[in-house]
Design a protein around this motif. Sequence first.
Motif, PDB file in Angstrom:
ATOM      1  N   PHE A 185       0.907  -0.740   0.160  1.00 50.46           N
ATOM      2  CA  PHE A 185      -0.052  -0.203   0.338  1.00 50.46           C
ATOM      3  C   PHE A 185       0.988   1.272  -0.247  1.00 50.46           C
ATOM      4  O   PHE A 185       0.497   2.225  -0.488  1.00 50.46           O
ATOM      5  CB  PHE A 185      -0.933   0.041   1.441  1.00 50.46           C
ATOM      6  N   GLY A 186       1.919   0.908  -0.093  1.00 49.67           N
ATOM      7  CA  GLY A 186       3.190   2.149   0.083  1.00 49.67           C
ATOM      8  C   GLY A 186       4.019   2.636  -0.727  1.00 49.67           C
ATOM      9  O   GLY A 186       3.593   3.496  -1.842  1.00 49.67           O
ATOM     10  N   LEU A 187       4.563   1.649  -1.405  1.00 49.05           N
ATOM     11  CA  LEU A 187       5.506   1.339  -2.520  1.00 49.05           C
ATOM     12  C   LEU A 187       4.655   0.457  -4.062  1.00 49.05           C
ATOM     13  O   LEU A 187       5.302   1.542  -5.295  1.00 49.05           O
ATOM     14  CB  LEU A 187       6.855   0.278  -2.509  1.00 49.05           C
ATOM     15  N   ALA A 188       4.274  -0.440  -3.615  1.00 43.95           N
ATOM     16  CA  ALA A 188       2.970  -0.244  -4.915  1.00 43.95           C
ATOM     17  C   ALA A 188       2.364   0.099  -5.759  1.00 43.95           C
ATOM     18  O   ALA A 188       2.613   0.885  -6.887  1.00 43.95           O
ATOM     19  CB  ALA A 188       2.751  -1.822  -4.912  1.00 43.95           C
ATOM     20  N   ALA A 213       4.641   9.219   2.641  1.00 45.85           N
ATOM     21  CA  ALA A 213       3.658   9.411   3.684  1.00 45.85           C
ATOM     22  C   ALA A 213       2.738   8.004   4.268  1.00 45.85           C
ATOM     23  O   ALA A 213       2.296   8.199   5.716  1.00 45.85           O
ATOM     24  CB  ALA A 213       2.447   9.995   2.505  1.00 45.85           C
ATOM     25  N   ALA A 214       3.225   6.457   3.402  1.00 43.30           N
ATOM     26  CA  ALA A 214       2.643   5.998   3.620  1.00 43.30           C
ATOM     27  C   ALA A 214       3.283   5.317   4.768  1.00 43.30           C
ATOM     28  O   ALA A 214       3.239   4.846   5.719  1.00 43.30           O
ATOM     29  CB  ALA A 214       2.670   4.906   2.441  1.00 43.30           C
ATOM     30  N   GLY A 222      -5.993   9.629  10.630  1.00 41.09           N
ATOM     31  CA  GLY A 222      -5.544  10.238   8.768  1.00 41.09           C
ATOM     32  C   GLY A 222      -5.993   8.428   7.856  1.00 41.09           C
ATOM     33  O   GLY A 222      -6.629   7.902   8.924  1.00 41.09           O
ATOM     34  N   LEU A 223      -6.399   8.875   6.789  1.00 42.05           N
ATOM     35  CA  LEU A 223      -6.378   7.990   5.923  1.00 42.05           C
ATOM     36  C   LEU A 223      -5.239   6.953   5.949  1.00 42.05           C
ATOM     37  O   LEU A 223      -4.816   7.067   5.648  1.00 42.05           O
ATOM     38  CB  LEU A 223      -6.791   8.608   4.401  1.00 42.05           C
ATOM     39  N   ALA A 224      -6.007   5.888   6.131  1.00 42.69           N
ATOM     40  CA  ALA A 224      -5.180   4.201   6.079  1.00 42.69           C
ATOM     41  C   ALA A 224      -4.868   4.298   4.860  1.00 42.69           C
ATOM     42  O   ALA A 224      -5.443   4.225   4.214  1.00 42.69           O
ATOM     43  CB  ALA A 224      -5.709   3.205   6.220  1.00 42.69           C
ATOM     44  N   SER A 225      -4.415   3.326   5.104  1.00 45.34           N
ATOM     45  CA  SER A 225      -2.993   3.114   3.874  1.00 45.34           C
ATOM     46  C   SER A 225      -3.794   2.164   3.301  1.00 45.34           C
ATOM     47  O   SER A 225      -3.608   2.781   1.544  1.00 45.34           O
ATOM     48  CB  SER A 225      -1.263   3.023   4.178  1.00 45.34           C
ATOM     49  N   PRO A 226      -4.301   1.691   2.683  1.00 49.37           N
ATOM     50  CA  PRO A 226      -5.021   0.791   1.866  1.00 49.37           C
ATOM     51  C   PRO A 226      -6.172   0.828   1.047  1.00 49.37           C
ATOM     52  O   PRO A 226      -6.825   1.774   0.227  1.00 49.37           O
ATOM     53  CB  PRO A 226      -5.860  -1.187   2.958  1.00 49.37           C
ATOM     54  N   SER A 227      -6.966   2.133   1.990  1.00 49.24           N
ATOM     55  CA  SER A 227      -7.927   3.353   1.425  1.00 49.24           C
ATOM     56  C   SER A 227      -7.426   4.301   0.952  1.00 49.24           C
ATOM     57  O   SER A 227      -7.768   4.298  -0.649  1.00 49.24           O
ATOM     58  CB  SER A 227      -8.696   4.190   2.449  1.00 49.24           C
ATOM     59  N   ALA A 228      -6.030   4.719   0.885  1.00 48.95           N
ATOM     60  CA  ALA A 228      -5.235   5.355   0.318  1.00 48.95           C
ATOM     61  C   ALA A 228      -4.847   4.553  -1.123  1.00 48.95           C
ATOM     62  O   ALA A 228      -4.988   5.192  -2.175  1.00 48.95           O
ATOM     63  CB  ALA A 228      -3.894   6.305   0.967  1.00 48.95           C
ATOM     64  N   LEU A 235      -3.352  13.410   3.205  1.00 51.17           N
ATOM     65  CA  LEU A 235      -4.661  12.381   4.126  1.00 51.17           C
ATOM     66  C   LEU A 235      -4.010  12.058   4.853  1.00 51.17           C
ATOM     67  O   LEU A 235      -4.425  11.741   5.731  1.00 51.17           O
ATOM     68  CB  LEU A 235      -5.538  12.573   3.315  1.00 51.17           C
ATOM     69  N   MET A 236      -3.132  10.206   4.695  1.00 52.23           N
ATOM     70  CA  MET A 236      -2.429  10.169   5.158  1.00 52.23           C
ATOM     71  C   MET A 236      -1.787  10.323   5.891  1.00 52.23           C
ATOM     72  O   MET A 236      -1.495   9.624   7.724  1.00 52.23           O
ATOM     73  CB  MET A 236      -1.685   8.940   4.588  1.00 52.23           C
ATOM     74  N   VAL A 237      -1.509  11.406   6.510  1.00 56.65           N
ATOM     75  CA  VAL A 237      -0.494  12.431   7.411  1.00 56.65           C
ATOM     76  C   VAL A 237      -1.134  12.344   7.636  1.00 56.65           C
ATOM     77  O   VAL A 237       0.131  13.741   8.948  1.00 56.65           O
ATOM     78  CB  VAL A 237       1.314  12.258   7.239  1.00 56.65           C
ATOM     79  N   SER A 238      -1.887  13.177   7.781  1.00 60.38           N
ATOM     80  CA  SER A 238      -2.801  14.465   8.045  1.00 60.38           C
ATOM     81  C   SER A 238      -3.214  13.665   9.375  1.00 60.38           C
ATOM     82  O   SER A 238      -3.529  13.156   9.960  1.00 60.38           O
ATOM     83  CB  SER A 238      -3.988  15.073   7.683  1.00 60.38           C
TER      84      SER A 238
END
Length: 258
Positions: free
Chosen positions: A83-86, A113-114, A135-141, A176-179
């Motif tokens: 959910f970060g690199l891919a 940010a992830a 913050g927005l969860a990484s899977p949702s982002a 949004l992930m780091v908000s």
Amino acid sequence: MTDDITPKRPRGIYLLPNLFTTAALFAGFYAIVAAMNGQYVAAPVAIYIAMVLDGIDGRVARLTNTQSAFGAEYDSLSDMVSFGLAPALVVYSWALESLGKVGWLAAFIYAAAAALRLARFNTQVHVADKRFFQGLASPSAAAIVAGLVWVSHDLGLEGETMRWVAFVLTLAAGLLMVSNIRYHSFKGLDLRGKVPFVAILIVVLVYVTITIDPPKVLFGVFLLYALSGPVMTVYLRQRKRRERHHDSDDTGTPPADI
């Protein structure tokens, strides 16, 4: 001389939950490989599959009482890849590469940010309100970024045409992930308890709706979820401001500045 009779702790890891975590990691890695080969349907689908597997491993660990520190760390590393690199590399390969330095910087900001989102979550997991995500969860982002690629490809839109849309959406998802915006986690739902019959009917309708047009429906659902956080934040702030003004009118004193 006395023998040491202190029982030794068994070494090893729990197999079942970590199998799902490994499968999620594989799906994220496959998404990167698929994007490198220009397969912009297989890559987003692999990220969505990683989301499903990521949701299963934790529940399996809790149901089988096989939670462990190793599993938690492994899950975080798998999330960083899937959910970060891919998503960052998939959207970069599809659209952001044509923007040059600006493009890879946007992809890097999302990936960083992830990583920050996951690190913050791990440090606050025991003190945070489990009903909400900070913050927005990484899977949702990841679902938003990957969903844009999938929807655009489904509509016949090339990455170069959508590069600025991809740029804005990738940056927005990262920020949004780091908000500090709060999102409902839906962890309060009791999946093991009894539910009304109509709840099962709703689940069936959800599945049917998704199968009608998976790329558009999934992208739309996660985009609305991402927007729900800022909308609710603005609404709650305005309501608190109105309540303070109402209280000041009743007491005849101005509200205190915060």
